[in-house]
Design a protein around this motif. Structure first.
Motif, PDB file in Angstrom:
ATOM      1  N   VAL A 232     -79.346 -61.021 -24.724  1.00  0.00           N
ATOM      2  CA  VAL A 232     -80.207 -60.130 -25.636  1.00  0.00           C
ATOM      3  C   VAL A 232     -81.055 -61.345 -26.197  1.00  0.00           C
ATOM      4  CG1 VAL A 232     -80.269 -59.204 -28.021  1.00  0.00           C
ATOM      5  CG2 VAL A 232     -78.332 -58.483 -26.325  1.00  0.00           C
ATOM      6  N   ILE A 233     -82.430 -60.980 -26.101  1.00  0.00           N
ATOM      7  CA  ILE A 233     -83.414 -61.983 -26.706  1.00  0.00           C
ATOM      8  C   ILE A 233     -84.120 -61.318 -27.554  1.00  0.00           C
ATOM      9  CG2 ILE A 233     -85.523 -63.567 -26.230  1.00  0.00           C
ATOM     10  CD1 ILE A 233     -83.176 -62.735 -23.195  1.00  0.00           C
ATOM     11  N   VAL A 234     -84.153 -61.599 -29.088  1.00  0.00           N
ATOM     12  CA  VAL A 234     -85.194 -61.260 -30.107  1.00  0.00           C
ATOM     13  C   VAL A 234     -86.178 -62.132 -29.711  1.00  0.00           C
ATOM     14  CG1 VAL A 234     -85.192 -60.707 -32.507  1.00  0.00           C
ATOM     15  CG2 VAL A 234     -83.094 -60.516 -31.300  1.00  0.00           C
ATOM     16  N   ALA A 235     -87.276 -61.798 -29.433  1.00  0.00           N
ATOM     17  CA  ALA A 235     -88.804 -62.164 -29.311  1.00  0.00           C
ATOM     18  C   ALA A 235     -89.415 -61.983 -30.478  1.00  0.00           C
ATOM     19  CB  ALA A 235     -89.252 -61.720 -27.973  1.00  0.00           C
ATOM     20  N   MET A 236     -89.935 -62.953 -31.019  1.00  0.00           N
ATOM     21  CA  MET A 236     -90.767 -62.831 -32.343  1.00  0.00           C
ATOM     22  C   MET A 236     -92.309 -62.770 -31.783  1.00  0.00           C
ATOM     23  SD  MET A 236     -88.389 -62.563 -34.213  1.00  0.00           S
ATOM     24  CE  MET A 236     -89.338 -62.325 -35.991  1.00  0.00           C
ATOM     25  N   THR A 237     -92.674 -63.209 -30.783  1.00  0.00           N
ATOM     26  CA  THR A 237     -93.948 -63.244 -30.398  1.00  0.00           C
ATOM     27  C   THR A 237     -94.041 -62.542 -28.865  1.00  0.00           C
ATOM     28  OG1 THR A 237     -93.847 -65.299 -28.892  1.00  0.00           O
ATOM     29  CG2 THR A 237     -94.300 -65.419 -31.298  1.00  0.00           C
ATOM     30  N   LEU A 238     -95.449 -62.088 -28.341  1.00  0.00           N
ATOM     31  CA  LEU A 238     -95.495 -61.489 -27.128  1.00  0.00           C
ATOM     32  C   LEU A 238     -95.078 -62.596 -26.055  1.00  0.00           C
ATOM     33  CD1 LEU A 238     -98.932 -59.659 -27.554  1.00  0.00           C
ATOM     34  CD2 LEU A 238     -96.489 -58.539 -27.544  1.00  0.00           C
ATOM     35  N   GLN A 239     -95.288 -63.431 -26.075  1.00  0.00           N
ATOM     36  CA  GLN A 239     -95.354 -64.772 -25.210  1.00  0.00           C
ATOM     37  C   GLN A 239     -93.696 -64.821 -24.879  1.00  0.00           C
ATOM     38  OE1 GLN A 239     -97.187 -65.984 -23.080  1.00  0.00           O
ATOM     39  NE2 GLN A 239     -95.592 -67.000 -21.860  1.00  0.00           N
ATOM     40  N   GLU A 240     -92.990 -65.027 -26.004  1.00  0.00           N
ATOM     41  CA  GLU A 240     -91.356 -65.057 -26.011  1.00  0.00           C
ATOM     42  C   GLU A 240     -90.738 -63.691 -25.239  1.00  0.00           C
ATOM     43  OE1 GLU A 240     -89.667 -65.568 -29.807  1.00  0.00           O
ATOM     44  OE2 GLU A 240     -90.539 -67.513 -30.024  1.00  0.00           O
ATOM     45  N   ALA A 241     -91.241 -62.725 -25.591  1.00  0.00           N
ATOM     46  CA  ALA A 241     -90.947 -61.288 -24.872  1.00  0.00           C
ATOM     47  C   ALA A 241     -91.174 -61.399 -23.267  1.00  0.00           C
ATOM     48  CB  ALA A 241     -91.381 -60.181 -25.556  1.00  0.00           C
ATOM     49  N   PHE A 242     -92.281 -61.802 -22.980  1.00  0.00           N
ATOM     50  CA  PHE A 242     -92.868 -61.942 -21.450  1.00  0.00           C
ATOM     51  C   PHE A 242     -91.898 -62.895 -20.999  1.00  0.00           C
ATOM     52  CE2 PHE A 242     -97.377 -60.974 -22.695  1.00  0.00           C
ATOM     53  CZ  PHE A 242     -97.203 -59.542 -22.848  1.00  0.00           C
ATOM     54  N   GLU A 243     -91.587 -64.181 -21.453  1.00  0.00           N
ATOM     55  CA  GLU A 243     -90.653 -65.132 -20.745  1.00  0.00           C
ATOM     56  C   GLU A 243     -89.089 -64.451 -20.564  1.00  0.00           C
ATOM     57  OE1 GLU A 243     -90.996 -68.549 -23.429  1.00  0.00           O
ATOM     58  OE2 GLU A 243     -92.958 -69.177 -22.917  1.00  0.00           O
ATOM     59  N   ALA A 244     -88.867 -63.532 -21.529  1.00  0.00           N
ATOM     60  CA  ALA A 244     -87.488 -63.010 -21.528  1.00  0.00           C
ATOM     61  C   ALA A 244     -87.567 -62.054 -20.477  1.00  0.00           C
ATOM     62  CB  ALA A 244     -87.241 -62.263 -22.810  1.00  0.00           C
ATOM     63  N   VAL A 245     -88.501 -61.321 -20.191  1.00  0.00           N
ATOM     64  CA  VAL A 245     -88.581 -60.459 -19.026  1.00  0.00           C
ATOM     65  C   VAL A 245     -88.522 -61.269 -17.752  1.00  0.00           C
ATOM     66  CG1 VAL A 245     -90.133 -59.006 -17.574  1.00  0.00           C
ATOM     67  CG2 VAL A 245     -89.918 -58.662 -20.265  1.00  0.00           C
ATOM     68  N   ASP A 246     -89.136 -62.257 -17.513  1.00  0.00           N
ATOM     69  CA  ASP A 246     -89.344 -63.256 -16.450  1.00  0.00           C
ATOM     70  C   ASP A 246     -87.865 -64.080 -16.285  1.00  0.00           C
ATOM     71  OD1 ASP A 246     -91.988 -62.659 -15.900  1.00  0.00           O
ATOM     72  OD2 ASP A 246     -92.774 -64.495 -16.735  1.00  0.00           O
ATOM     73  N   THR A 247     -87.206 -64.233 -17.306  1.00  0.00           N
ATOM     74  CA  THR A 247     -85.863 -64.969 -17.279  1.00  0.00           C
ATOM     75  C   THR A 247     -84.968 -63.814 -16.723  1.00  0.00           C
ATOM     76  OG1 THR A 247     -86.395 -66.333 -19.047  1.00  0.00           O
ATOM     77  CG2 THR A 247     -83.972 -65.509 -18.428  1.00  0.00           C
ATOM     78  N   ILE A 248     -84.811 -62.750 -17.095  1.00  0.00           N
ATOM     79  CA  ILE A 248     -83.928 -61.614 -16.661  1.00  0.00           C
ATOM     80  C   ILE A 248     -84.283 -61.117 -15.254  1.00  0.00           C
ATOM     81  CG2 ILE A 248     -82.588 -59.447 -17.102  1.00  0.00           C
ATOM     82  CD1 ILE A 248     -83.386 -60.369 -20.108  1.00  0.00           C
TER      83      ILE A 248
END
Length: 513
Positions: A232-248
């Protein structure tokens, strides 16, 4: 034969004669006494050479009476706990105190469970080999298996035990999908109108990122399957969310667990844990608890499996608890029954008490006792846990009431430096005995320990110890827990200084490391 663990704990291997059948009883390990399963008072056994030294060992009759007197209990059983962490240690601790429990085994267990005397650990029993577990249960006349971790549940251990006619506390693999697949859990919420965060499911990273851009940040990205509490990644920015998508999805960091993702709205509020025992048709609420997922003080840093907890959680008022039962737990139990996969076991609801509405929403389900929440629940439980869990297995929870010790409990988790990232194993831990008597009501549960060649405890995991204390209120429980923590000498570990900060004014503490 059934095995009685008496005074001190021990470990035994499946292919070996347990230590009690050897002629020597080293003080460091438990004395195990073996009784005939259907004829406990076998005169042949009681005349054994091991009881010839009356001034050194208790007699067979004395030992038998210490564990087998009726005390109004209608059914006596031996119990096998599956797992080897802090949660399982606390379950063994509570089962050992159960008047109806003749013996407690734990597979694989750990060094702390063995040395504490809370169970006999079966180190080499493969908990993913159902046939081996069933064979062990038949050999030692185990009447109840309590499955601690989620992985054996999802793999179907309970299914196989039930087919073999062995009572197992824990859901079937089909029902365990409530935790094993976040998409399945969300679909149940949709179908049975259970309040939860708005979400969408994706397998295509480009589509996922488009949705994230439309929704904005903060936003939550979750691997669909089991990811050891780290998916579970709580992304505080769009970039963090994009990186989480790529990671998974792109890098495959969580393997099959990340073959699809859930993208969920960010809920602002206070988290709480709610537990209910379920027998397929009825649900019995346990006490509330609150976990601390982030690794650092002030709820900072990455998510972990949990760095501490307390019980009860003031945020969950009686009114809210009733609402959770009526709007979340009961609809889930009824919904699972309608879906043809009745749930038997623990429903652990991760909740958000939403700031804007003050109402609970379901964040996720776990299908087993939480860790470290289980530790604070088990030190406060005064009911016979073995009989309670057996009643759940038999569909008889509607006749059960639970008794709890008054006051509060708190657990502070001590973890290896570097956790939840990479960490060094084998660091020495000292002063545990002194810590456990540093204050009244302290119990140390072991999650990741072993014993080295010198007989010292060493760290073998990320989360290593759960230093737990009871008190007349939460402040006293906190003070006792931290007093014990400060007695422990462990250069390779750390802990949060602020467990309970949402419920109590923070006392300034200087970390030992």
């Amino acid at each position: 034969m059934a095995c009685i663990s008496h005074n001190f704990g021990a470990s035994m291997k499946i292919g070996q004669m347990p230590v009690a059948c050897q002629k020597q009883f080293p003080n460091k390990i438990s004395q195990l006494f073996f009784l005939q399963p259907r004829n406990y008072r076998s005169s042949k056994f009681c005349d054994s050479q091991y009881y010839s030294h009356s001034n050194r060992y208790q007699s067979c009759t004395t030992i038998f009476n210490s564990v087998s007197s009726d005390n109004g209990v209608s059914e006596r059983i031996s119990v096998l706990v599956i797992g080897g962490g802090g949660r399982e240690h606390s379950l063994c601790y509570a089962l050992k105190r159960s008047q109806s429990c003749d013996a407690v085994f734990c597979a694989p267990g750990n060094a702390g469970i063995s040395n504490s005397g809370d169970a006999t650990c079966i180190e080499d029993l493969d908990i993913f080999d159902s046939s081996a577990v069933i064979a062990f249960c038949r050999k030692w006349v185990v009447g109840l298996v309590v499955v601690g971790p989620e992985a054996p549940l999802v793999s179907g251990l309970t299914n196989d035990l039930l087919k073999a006619g062995i009572h197992a506390f824990g859901p079937s693999s089909e029902a365990a999908a409530l935790e094993g697949s976040k998409n399945f859990m969300k679909s149940i919420c949709d179908k049975y109108e259970i309040p939860t965060a708005k979400y969408e499911t994706f397998t295509d990273p480009l589509a996922a990122k488009k949705y994230i851009k439309e929704q904005g940040a903060p936003i939550v990205v979750k691997a669909d399957g089991l990811a050891a509490g780290k998916g579970v990644i709580v992304a505080m920015t769009l970039q963090e969310a994009f990186e989480a998508v790529d990671t998974i999805l792109v890098n495959g960091s969580f393997g099959k667990a990340g073959s699809s993702i859930i993208i969920e709205e960010f809920l602002e509020g206070e988290e709480a844990s709610f537990f209910a025992l379920v027998d397929g048709e009825h649900a019995l609420p346990l006490e509330s608890a609150q976990d601390h997922k982030r690794v650092g003080d002030g709820d900072t840093g990455p998510n972990t499996g949990g760095m501490g907890a307390y019980c009860p959680a003031p945020v969950l008022t009686q009114e809210l608890q009733s609402l959770v039962m009526s709007s979340i737990i009961i609809p889930t139990v009824k919904g699972m029954s309608k879906e043809g996969c009745k749930f038997v076991g623990v429903l652990y609801a991760g909740l958000m008490i939403e700031k804007k509405s003050g109402l609970p929403k379901l964040i996720e389900y776990n299908v087993r006792f939480g860790d470290p929440e289980c530790q604070v629940l088990m030190v406060r439980l005064e009911s016979d846990l073995a009989q309670v869990l057996l009643a759940a297995c038999k569909g008889e929870l509607n006749s059960v009431t639970l008794e709890w010790a008054p006051g509060s409990a708190m657990v502070v988790v001590m973890a290896s430096n570097g956790y939840p990232g990479s960490y060094v194993k084998g660091t020495k831990i000292q002063n545990l005995e002194e810590a456990e008597v540093a204050a009244p009501g302290v119990k140390i549960f072991h999650a990741g320990t072993a014993v080295d060649a010198d007989g010292d405890f060493i760290a073998t995991g990320g989360r290593v110890l759960g230093v737990t204390a009871k008190g007349k209120d939460l402040e006293e429980a906190r003070d006792r827990a931290y007093r014990a923590v400060e007695e422990i000498k462990w250069e390779g570990g750390f802990y949060r200084n602020d467990i309970g900060w949402r419920a109590l004014p923070l006392k300034q503490k200087a970390s030992s490391w």
